[in-house]
Design an enzyme around this catalytic site. Structure first.
Site, short mmCIF file in Angstrom:
data_model
loop_
_atom_site.label_atom_id
_atom_site.label_comp_id
_atom_site.label_asym_id
_atom_site.label_seq_id
_atom_site.Cartn_x
_atom_site.Cartn_y
_atom_site.Cartn_z
N LYS A 114 0.82 -1.22 0.00
CA LYS A 114 0.00 0.00 0.00
C LYS A 114 0.85 1.27 0.00
O LYS A 114 0.39 2.32 -0.44
CB LYS A 114 -0.98 0.00 1.18
N LYS A 195 -5.37 -10.04 -6.15
CA LYS A 195 -6.64 -10.39 -5.49
C LYS A 195 -7.72 -9.39 -5.87
O LYS A 195 -7.42 -8.22 -6.15
CB LYS A 195 -6.46 -10.48 -3.98
N LYS A 198 -11.18 -3.49 -4.32
CA LYS A 198 -11.85 -2.26 -4.75
C LYS A 198 -10.86 -1.27 -5.34
O LYS A 198 -11.14 -0.60 -6.33
CB LYS A 198 -12.54 -1.59 -3.56
N1 AQP Z 1 -10.27 -10.93 -2.95
C1 AQP Z 1 -10.60 -11.38 -1.76
N2 AQP Z 1 -10.79 -12.70 -1.56
C2 AQP Z 1 -11.13 -13.18 -0.34
N3 AQP Z 1 -11.31 -12.39 0.75
C3 AQP Z 1 -11.13 -11.06 0.60
N4 AQP Z 1 -11.23 -10.02 1.45
C4 AQP Z 1 -10.96 -8.86 0.79
N5 AQP Z 1 -10.67 -9.13 -0.50
C5 AQP Z 1 -10.78 -10.49 -0.66
C6 AQP Z 1 -11.60 -10.14 2.86
O1 AQP Z 1 -12.71 -9.29 3.11
C7 AQP Z 1 -12.65 -8.81 4.47
C8 AQP Z 1 -12.81 -7.32 4.51
O2 AQP Z 1 -11.63 -6.77 3.99
P1 AQP Z 1 -11.18 -5.29 4.09
O3 AQP Z 1 -12.02 -4.42 4.92
O4 AQP Z 1 -9.72 -5.27 4.39
O5 AQP Z 1 -11.45 -4.99 2.65
P2 AQP Z 1 -10.32 -4.75 1.75
O6 AQP Z 1 -9.15 -5.68 1.90
O7 AQP Z 1 -10.09 -3.33 2.03
O8 AQP Z 1 -10.96 -5.06 0.42
P3 AQP Z 1 -10.22 -4.55 -0.81
O9 AQP Z 1 -11.20 -4.56 -1.88
O10 AQP Z 1 -8.96 -5.31 -0.95
O11 AQP Z 1 -9.94 -3.03 -0.43
P4 AQP Z 1 -8.72 -2.18 -0.83
O12 AQP Z 1 -8.56 -2.39 -2.31
O13 AQP Z 1 -9.19 -0.79 -0.48
O14 AQP Z 1 -7.56 -2.65 -0.02
C9 AQP Z 1 -11.28 -9.26 5.02
O15 AQP Z 1 -11.48 -10.38 5.84
C10 AQP Z 1 -10.51 -9.63 3.78
O16 AQP Z 1 -9.56 -10.64 4.06
#
Ligand code: AQP
Length: 345
Positions: A114, A195, A198
């Site tokens: 990040k 993965k 968003k």
């Molecule tokens: N691709 C994924 N496959 C399986 N599990 C996933 N999680 C996130 N992406 C995947 C799981 O969702 C939960 C919430 O995660 P978060 O709040 O950390 O969401 P995130 O990681 O912010 O989702 P993004 O889309 O990856 O956001 P950005 O791009 O902003 O970093 C967690 O349990 C996570 O493991």
């Protein structure tokens, strides 16, 4: 009757839920409600580590809470709340910042990902996993349903908990265990080497309440046979090597369709006949069957009832959090009670 084991998990209100969040984590959140005491938090303090968005964050928080309820989180049974409504999260995070080792924090791969290329890297982005440890340990939860990307952070939480216990000479915090779903890592449709996320942009993820035509547009153009082969998807039973994009489509099918459906497509895949168009259609159908009831439930929810659920959740979470923080202040020797004791009052 022995108390039910306690579960905690959190999600950032950075945007709406996607299929990766749902299949990787939220589906387990829903299941665990059956036989666990569950706390689920919308972790808004985590969402500000990379910048403030005061005009949008409250709306996103409410929308996310509504989506979680639409997914099946029952605010009567589980404690659903917003992190910043329980100030003990940040208080405990400070104490745990005093416990964590700098070296451990430097090894967190998510920080490396990040921070790479970012114009401004905040200290909070670096110490983010400590706030995450505080979120979990504040409720002395032992089981944490997450996707695979969070496993390293949970290992750190375990190390912080153990070190705290050693420093205060008491087994206060329990050992924390990740609880993974059968689809712990859903990949991006447009770039299956990453993965589903968003922040990669709209073509990379499927939103949980996205319109079916928009979902099909993304699925239709999902990458299949580029990007190099990997081992076959775990659990698909396929002996051959699949490309990451095809593996991801099979994973989406396996987690939404009856086993016989996945098996029939696997047979066609093994026979070498062209079938990616049909496979995408099957994923489209079964995903829509999974998502439609959630979209319908979401449409029925209004802000008032969601706000009321979050207020009640914060009260229940706050009761538990205040107890832990009172113990922690005591164990560390800070706070008014410690002073009273020192003066014999
Ligand atoms: N691709 C994924 N496959 C399986 N599990 C996933 N999680 C996130 N992406 C995947 C799981 O969702 C939960 C919430 O995660 P978060 O709040 O950390 O969401 P995130 O990681 O912010 O989702 P993004 O889309 O990856 O956001 P950005 O791009 O902003 O970093 C967690 O349990 C996570 O493991």
């Amino acid at each position: 009757m022995s108390p039910q084991p306690r579960v905690f998990s959190g999600i950032q209100p950075t945007a709406r839920l996607h299929v990766g969040n749902y299949l990787g984590a939220i589906q387990n959140w829903v299941r665990l409600q059956e036989d666990h005491e569950c706390l689920y938090s919308i972790v808004d303090y985590h969402a500000v580590t990379q910048g403030f968005a005061p005009a949008e964050l409250p709306r996103r928080t409410l929308d996310l809470a509504a989506e979680l309820i639409a997914c099946g989180i029952d605010p009567e049974r589980s404690i659903l709340f917003v992190q910043s409504h329980v100030p003990e999260h940040t208080e405990l995070a400070w104490v745990l910042n005093c416990v964590v080792s700098f070296g451990d924090l430097t090894r967190m791969t998510q920080f490396k990902d990040k921070s790479e290329g970012a114009e401004h890297v905040s200290g909070a982005l670096f110490s983010y996993p400590v706030l995450q440890a505080a979120d979990i340990l504040l409720y002395r939860a032992a089981r944490v349903p997450v996707g695979e990307d969070q496993v390293q952070h949970l290992e750190l939480t375990r190390r912080i908990g153990r070190r705290f216990n050693a420093l205060v000479g008491r087994d206060y915090f329990p050992e924390v265990e990740p609880f993974l779903s059968p689809a712990p890592r859903i990949m991006s449709l447009a770039d299956p080497s990453k993965k589903m996320s968003k922040s990669l942009g709209p073509s990379h993820f499927i939103g949980l309440t996205e319109d079916p035509d928009a979902v099909w547009k993304k699925l239709r153009s999902a990458v299949t046979d580029v990007g190099g082969p990997t081992e076959a998807a775990p659990g698909t039973g396929a002996g051959e090597r699949m490309s990451p994009g095809v593996e991801n489509l099979f994973l989406l099918l396996r987690t939404t369709a009856p086993a016989a459906v996945t098996e029939s497509y696997l047979e066609r895949y093994r026979s070498g006949e062209p079938m990616y168009g049909d496979l995408k259609q099957a994923v489209r159908y079964h995903l829509e069957e999974t998502l439609r009831p959630m979209r319908e439930r979401r449409a029925e929810l209004d802000d008032r009832s969601v706000r009321a659920a979050l207020r009640a959740g914060a009260e229940r979470a706050g009761d538990l959090a205040r107890r832990t923080m009172a113990d922690v202040r005591d164990l560390v020797g800070v706070g008014p009670v410690a002073l009273d004791r020192a003066s014999g009052a």
